[in-house]
Scaffold this motif. Sequence first.
Motif, mmCIF file in Angstrom:
data_model
loop_
_atom_site.group_PDB
_atom_site.id
_atom_site.type_symbol
_atom_site.label_atom_id
_atom_site.label_comp_id
_atom_site.label_asym_id
_atom_site.label_seq_id
_atom_site.Cartn_x
_atom_site.Cartn_y
_atom_site.Cartn_z
ATOM 1 N N LEU A 114 -38.714 21.970 38.002
ATOM 2 C CA LEU A 114 -37.925 20.848 38.509
ATOM 3 C C LEU A 114 -38.811 19.651 38.845
ATOM 4 N N ASN A 115 -39.967 19.913 39.425
ATOM 5 C CA ASN A 115 -40.887 18.818 39.753
ATOM 6 C C ASN A 115 -41.370 18.098 38.497
ATOM 7 N N ARG A 116 -41.682 18.869 37.453
ATOM 8 C CA ARG A 116 -42.132 18.253 36.204
ATOM 9 C C ARG A 116 -41.026 17.436 35.547
ATOM 10 N N LEU A 117 -39.815 17.967 35.556
ATOM 11 C CA LEU A 117 -38.698 17.232 34.961
ATOM 12 C C LEU A 117 -38.455 15.926 35.704
ATOM 13 N N LYS A 118 -38.568 15.977 37.022
ATOM 14 C CA LYS A 118 -38.335 14.780 37.829
ATOM 15 C C LYS A 118 -39.394 13.724 37.574
ATOM 16 N N SER A 119 -40.643 14.153 37.398
ATOM 17 C CA SER A 119 -41.731 13.177 37.233
ATOM 18 C C SER A 119 -41.883 12.704 35.792
ATOM 19 N N TYR B 154 -39.633 13.570 32.945
ATOM 20 C CA TYR B 154 -38.437 13.434 32.100
ATOM 21 C C TYR B 154 -37.208 13.072 32.937
ATOM 22 N N PRO B 155 -37.294 12.025 33.762
ATOM 23 C CA PRO B 155 -36.144 11.685 34.608
ATOM 24 C C PRO B 155 -34.906 11.303 33.806
ATOM 25 N N HIS B 156 -35.111 10.808 32.580
ATOM 26 C CA HIS B 156 -33.979 10.403 31.741
ATOM 27 C C HIS B 156 -33.154 11.603 31.260
ATOM 28 N N PHE B 157 -33.703 12.817 31.355
ATOM 29 C CA PHE B 157 -32.929 13.999 30.991
ATOM 30 C C PHE B 157 -31.767 14.226 31.963
ATOM 31 N N GLN B 158 -31.934 13.745 33.188
ATOM 32 C CA GLN B 158 -30.941 13.960 34.250
ATOM 33 C C GLN B 158 -30.646 15.446 34.464
ATOM 34 N N LEU B 159 -31.710 16.234 34.371
ATOM 35 C CA LEU B 159 -31.626 17.645 34.729
ATOM 36 C C LEU B 159 -32.137 17.803 36.151
ATOM 37 N N ASN B 160 -31.482 18.640 36.922
ATOM 38 C CA ASN B 160 -31.868 18.854 38.304
ATOM 39 C C ASN B 160 -31.573 20.291 38.696
ATOM 40 N N GLU C 34 -49.137 28.504 32.110
ATOM 41 C CA GLU C 34 -48.674 28.817 30.754
ATOM 42 C C GLU C 34 -47.158 29.011 30.720
ATOM 43 N N ILE C 35 -46.624 29.699 31.732
ATOM 44 C CA ILE C 35 -45.171 29.877 31.808
ATOM 45 C C ILE C 35 -44.491 28.535 32.016
ATOM 46 N N LEU C 36 -45.014 27.759 32.927
ATOM 47 C CA LEU C 36 -44.443 26.448 33.250
ATOM 48 C C LEU C 36 -44.394 25.557 32.017
ATOM 49 N N GLU C 37 -45.506 25.486 31.291
ATOM 50 C CA GLU C 37 -45.566 24.624 30.111
ATOM 51 C C GLU C 37 -44.604 25.090 29.023
ATOM 52 N N ALA C 38 -44.485 26.403 28.850
ATOM 53 C CA ALA C 38 -43.588 26.926 27.813
ATOM 54 C C ALA C 38 -42.134 26.584 28.132
ATOM 55 N N ILE C 39 -41.745 26.685 29.396
ATOM 56 C CA ILE C 39 -40.372 26.352 29.781
ATOM 57 C C ILE C 39 -40.106 24.862 29.569
ATOM 58 N N ILE C 40 -41.037 24.022 29.973
ATOM 59 C CA ILE C 40 -40.877 22.572 29.777
ATOM 60 C C ILE C 40 -40.749 22.254 28.289
ATOM 61 N N LYS C 41 -41.588 22.860 27.461
ATOM 62 C CA LYS C 41 -41.512 22.633 26.013
ATOM 63 C C LYS C 41 -40.160 23.048 25.455
ATOM 64 N N ALA C 42 -39.641 24.170 25.950
ATOM 65 C CA ALA C 42 -38.338 24.646 25.467
ATOM 66 C C ALA C 42 -37.226 23.673 25.835
ATOM 67 N N ILE C 43 -37.258 23.158 27.050
ATOM 68 C CA ILE C 43 -36.236 22.201 27.485
ATOM 69 C C ILE C 43 -36.325 20.910 26.686
#
Length: 569
Positions: A69-74, A76-82, A120-129
């Motif tokens: 969530l922190n990575r998405l907010k910083s 990829y804010p345009h994704f509007q995922l929360n 590694e887990i964090l990066e893989a999830i971000i890449k998938a999203i």
Amino acid sequence: MFLVGVSKIKFSPFLPNSAMLGYGLSSHIMKKPGTLFIRAIWIENDSGKCCIVVCELGFITLSIQQGVLNRLKSDYPHFQLNEHNLMITAQHTHSGPSGYSYYPLYNFPTPGFSEKIYKEILEAIIKAIVAAEGNKKEAQISYHQGEFELEKEVAFQRSMHAYNANPDIPEPLTLQTLHKGVNRQMQLLNFTGKDGKPLASINWFGVHTTSLANDLHEINADNKGYAARFLEQHFEQINPDYVGVFAQGICGDVSPRFRYKKNIFKWQRGYWYGKYDDDYKSAEYNGRLQYEKALDLLASSGVAVNGNIKCKIWWVDFTDVKCNPKYTNGVEGASTGPACMGLAFFRGALFDGPGIPGFLVPIARKWIEQVKRKELRESGNSPEVIHKYKTQGVKHIFFETHAGRVLGFEKLDKLIVLSFIDESVRALKMYYQKIASKRKVLYTPKVLPLQLFMIGDLAIAAFPFEITVIAGKRLTQSIKEKLAHCGIREVILAPYANGYSGYITTFEEYQVQMYEGGHTVFGQWSLAALQTLFDSLCEAMTNDNYILKQAAPPKVTLEEMNEFPFYRK
């Protein structure tokens, strides 16, 4: 029509000599690398959006959820995922990495926190999203469901005596009818492009991802990993980018193992096997059964899913939830309490992985009973102590994970359990000396999230627990009843979501105190509490004037997790 994006990201988390997550054994270490996947499905229309991420991991930790969530907010804010519209779950393989929790208990077998694995887990999830968002296209969604035939050797009740204690079971089980004591239904969402091209599917079916035993050392996604691979290979010629997601369902007391084979040289592995003596063949066999059922459902006439998307998360302090008497058989004043793990948990799950040696169990039980008598006497029956034992009921309390006491010991470096029994004990003592002796520590979560997605007439209820068959049946029914007035026809339970803190059993199962009851950490009324809470969450989803009081989620920092890093070389 919806806009749907799907993705599959490969990653290979490997840290030699680090324990794997699931069996809780420091001896169950990584020796051979393997490939795991993160799969994501993005769903969007004019009313809103949501994203479901399913990881080939043991479970999701709050540190992973908060980090994503922190990575998405910083970034990829345009994704509007929360936190409301992002659901991160795991299919619960026991042959994946560990050491990525904010809460130290789940890192002790590793032993310690691994920044490498975490990132590694964090990066893989971000890449998938990111990948799912980047390939959105118009698509239709349909809902399918079907039952496994009784002769299919796919799932078996592993805690027969606890299951049989429930008054609402179809029939009492015997050792010959364990296959009847499970939820044999698979629920599936099918995603088809505007041009009729198959894009993806996600299904929920409950069977533990434990075909591979605790004496194997290869990173592996187990039976659900095989199932996903088979389905994706099936569609490879039509769509090489097809994504097949085999999410976890109501599997708390459900095992893929069904053959007893006495072997005195493998007592720690346990004596229960799948279809074959070779666990990898058994995992493949079980995965093929799940794949074949998914394929059957995809070929069937589903029900079109249309309508608005609504999402909500609720952070709850689970240590003091007042239960609605309609879920406690009329008992007034029932509530949850601070997290405690019972002796039955440390004894292990007989089908899927034994714990401490059997000869220690009666010794530990006697000690725990003595501790309870002494505590009640010396506390003068204080309200706090009375509340603890009232909420935990018949459980023989082994580890008070919020109070930081093991077998009654507060100074854990003085713990009588010898470190040579298991390196996890050594890690616990080291952690106490280095950190917990200097400040208050919660060894397991206190505040946890519940989440609800509504997509048209379909609801997905997500929670950070493993739930047993009858507990899942009761929770599904109570959510259905609560949402019936707004047109919800189907309810899917999504466990292992956004965090983790043990099991949910029925009150009756809890009294038997098998493995699942011992790991129902918030006490004997945990299911009633979950039903009560989902009643409120459902009300908030359908009534804008109904306000939920949010508890404060933990503030996860990499610096704090790194205070006790992985130390085995």
